[in-house]
Scaffold this active site. Structure first.
Site, PDB file in Angstrom:
ATOM      1  NE  ARG A  94      -3.062   2.774   2.664  1.00  0.00           N
ATOM      2  CZ  ARG A  94      -3.507   3.383   3.759  1.00  0.00           C
ATOM      3  NH1 ARG A  94      -3.376   2.810   4.938  1.00  0.00           N
ATOM      4  NH2 ARG A  94      -4.073   4.568   3.674  1.00  0.00           N
ATOM      5  CG  HIS A 139      -1.337   8.909   3.512  1.00  0.00           C
ATOM      6  ND1 HIS A 139      -1.400   7.557   3.751  1.00  0.00           N
ATOM      7  CD2 HIS A 139      -1.010   9.474   4.712  1.00  0.00           C
ATOM      8  CE1 HIS A 139      -1.112   7.308   5.013  1.00  0.00           C
ATOM      9  NE2 HIS A 139      -0.868   8.467   5.617  1.00  0.00           N
ATOM     10  CD  GLU A 184      -4.891   7.460   9.820  1.00  0.00           C
ATOM     11  OE1 GLU A 184      -4.539   6.368  10.271  1.00  0.00           O
ATOM     12  OE2 GLU A 184      -4.297   8.537  10.067  1.00  0.00           O
ATOM     13  CG  ASN A 323      -5.315   3.171   8.719  1.00  0.00           C
ATOM     14  OD1 ASN A 323      -5.382   2.208   7.956  1.00  0.00           O
ATOM     15  ND2 ASN A 323      -5.026   4.387   8.295  1.00  0.00           N
ATOM     16  CE1 TYR A 325       0.061   2.539  13.531  1.00  0.00           C
ATOM     17  CE2 TYR A 325      -1.965   3.605  12.828  1.00  0.00           C
ATOM     18  CZ  TYR A 325      -0.699   3.143  12.546  1.00  0.00           C
ATOM     19  OH  TYR A 325      -0.186   3.275  11.275  1.00  0.00           O
ATOM     20  CD  GLU A 394      -1.784   3.851   8.227  1.00  0.00           C
ATOM     21  OE1 GLU A 394      -1.503   4.272   9.382  1.00  0.00           O
ATOM     22  OE2 GLU A 394      -1.971   4.606   7.262  1.00  0.00           O
TER      23      GLU A 394
END
Length: 498
Positions: A94, A139, A184, A323, A325, A394
């Site tokens: 990606r 992005h 995002e 994504n 985290y 991600e």
């Protein structure tokens, strides 16, 4: 001692037969973004991006006062990156296209031959290695020319983005089958309009909501363009990537507030696309309307969708991309307290994010590590939006060091992948892909080069930007090659001690 080693190795080999494998067809990849790795910020006819302007005019905003002017120099060293990808045995890569590199004016009236050639050569090289290119159209590096006209708060940006998407689909649609329109939006809008990151403007609760609406419309128009003109030719798939933290209440009394935080940070972007009704989540509409009225506003600060806009956005997906985290706790903010992450949302809701001590790491700015959060998140998405295919685009761990032996990162991947596999096997969640952030150490936005996410260390002091594989790259390559979560991990970790 030799006998003992033989016994241990025998045990390890027997462990290797007890595989915990991902389903057939599950894909593993890794990711980067254009501004963070390419460098060559003013090469050829490339236009200026909002991040070029931001780092050059506000150097104090970046912790080490660095820029992405050179970064990993992937504009010149992309062949090395392709070789690293082949060594990782990943199914896909990606990466993102730099809007101002491809369209120097920001508009589709002029396409850069050098920019088009750069991405075309990269795509061809990946395909020659059997690696699928997965492309993100946006992005975060908006052309400064468009920002000067209002950027994501200008409704015309939905047309400008669609024109940009058409250029890309025309150039690469025959070779690229998986597309992500925008990365995002919660960061682009909620953080981008607090002054913290580019474009460095402060318009909390107003510009951020205009941005949110226009990003959803821009995505939907690009999706409908592909659906009508390119999908019949190339059978590709398109979606938008959302950043999704998971949230848990600090106490039982915070449970209702935690659900509101999920609506604000997850469903604000998912409900318009993935729900049967479309439009803003009703609870969010009521909240912002009420708060706007209390503030003396003549109308809600959350701009409404027309019925045509609701119909345009609803169903504009082929999969759900996220994504993830970290996980945070939620409690009501006390008097004078202000949340500092996703600032706009936490102020709007009167929330203080927190954590549980066991989740903390020793690294400043590292999101809390709670592997169970990703399983809970995946279950929530299924509960809210049904059996939609989910692509994790991600997931990663940062540190402050440059060590090659990054065992904590390898352990992080193993533990998060374990939870993803449990979500698939026990919860029936339709997860199809998992993506490590990141292939390389890179320019980590306002943290510059002080934080490192890379499977590969990059020596930023070297003109060659030398790349070196870390221990986590060894582990991830084994998983990508075998689809087996545990066997290679245990073998490497114990065998290294022999």
């Amino acid at each position: 001692m030799a006998c003992m080693k033989a016994v241990i190795i025998g045990v390890l080999l027997s462990m290797a037969t007890a595989e915990r494998r991902f389903p057939d067809g599950f894909k593993f990849g890794t990711a980067t973004s254009s501004y963070q790795i390419e460098g060559a910020w003013n090469v050829s006819d490339k236009g200026e991006s909002i991040w070029d302007r931001f780092v050059h005019t506000r150097p104090e905003a970046v912790s080490d006062r660095s820029t992405g002017d050179v970064a990993c120099d992937s504009y010149n060293r992309w062949r090395e990156d392709v070789q690293l990808l082949e060594d990782l045995h990943v199914d896909y890569y990606r990466f993102s296209i730099s809007w101002p590199r491809l369209l120097p004016t920001g508009f589709a009236n002029r396409v850069s031959e050098d920019g088009a050639r750069y991405y075309g050569d990269l795509i061809d090289a990946l395909l020659e290695k059997g690696i699928e290119p997965v492309i993100t159209l946006y992005h975060w590096d908006l052309p400064q020319t468009l920002q000067d006209l209002g950027g994501w708060t200008n409704p015309l940006i939905t047309e400008w983005f669609t024109d940009y998407a058409r250029v890309i689909f025309d150039l690469y649609g025959d070779r690229v089958k998986t597309w992500l329109t925008i990365n995002e939006p919660v960061v682009v809008c909620d953080v981008g309009y607090t002054g913290y990151i580019a474009p460095g403007l402060e318009s909390e609760g107003r510009g951020s909501y205009l941005c949110t609406k226009h990003i959803l419309l821009a995505h939907a128009k690009a999706y409908r363009l592909y659906e009508a003109e390119y999908k019949p030719l190339y059978q590709g798939q398109v979606s938008l990537t959302n950043q999704m933290m998971w949230f848990v209440p600090e106490t039982e009394e915070d449970a209702e507030l935690t659900e509101l935080v999920k609506i604000y940070t997850i469903d604000r972007y998912c409900h318009p696309m993935f729900s049967a009704a479309g439009g803003w989540p009703p609870a969010l509409e009521r909240l912002i309307a009420q708060q706007s009225a209390e503030e003396g506003e003549p109308r809600s600060r959350l701009p409404p969708f027309t019925q045509d806009e609701i119909d345009l956005v609803r169903g504009s997906y082929d999969f759900l991309a996220l994504n993830h985290y970290t996980t945070r706790t939620v409690r009501r903010a006390g008097e004078g307290e202000v949340g500092t992450f996703l600032v706009d949302g936490f102020r709007e809701l009167g929330v203080m994010p927190g954590n549980i001590p066991e989740w903390l790491t020793s690294t400043p700015h590292q999101p809390e590590v709670h592997p169970g959060g990703i399983r809970a998140l995946l279950g929530y998405v299924k509960q809210q939006y049904g059996d939609v295919p989910i692509f994790i685009m991600e997931n990663g761990l940062t540190d402050l060091g440059t060590a090659i032996d990054d065992q904590p990162r390898a352990t992080y991947f193993r533990n998060y992948l374990d939870q993803v596999l449990l979500a698939i096997e026990e919860d029936g969640v339709n997860v199809r892909r998992y993506t490590v952030w990141s292939l390389l150490d890179n320019f980590e936005w306002v943290h510059g080069y002080q934080l490192h996410f890379g499977l590969h260390r990059v020596n930023f002091s070297s003109p060659q930007r030398t790349r070196t594989a870390r221990r986590s790259a060894r582990y991830y390559a084994a998983v990508a090659r075998t689809k087996d979560l545990d066997a290679q991990y245990h073998f490497e970790n114990i065998a290294d001690e022999l």
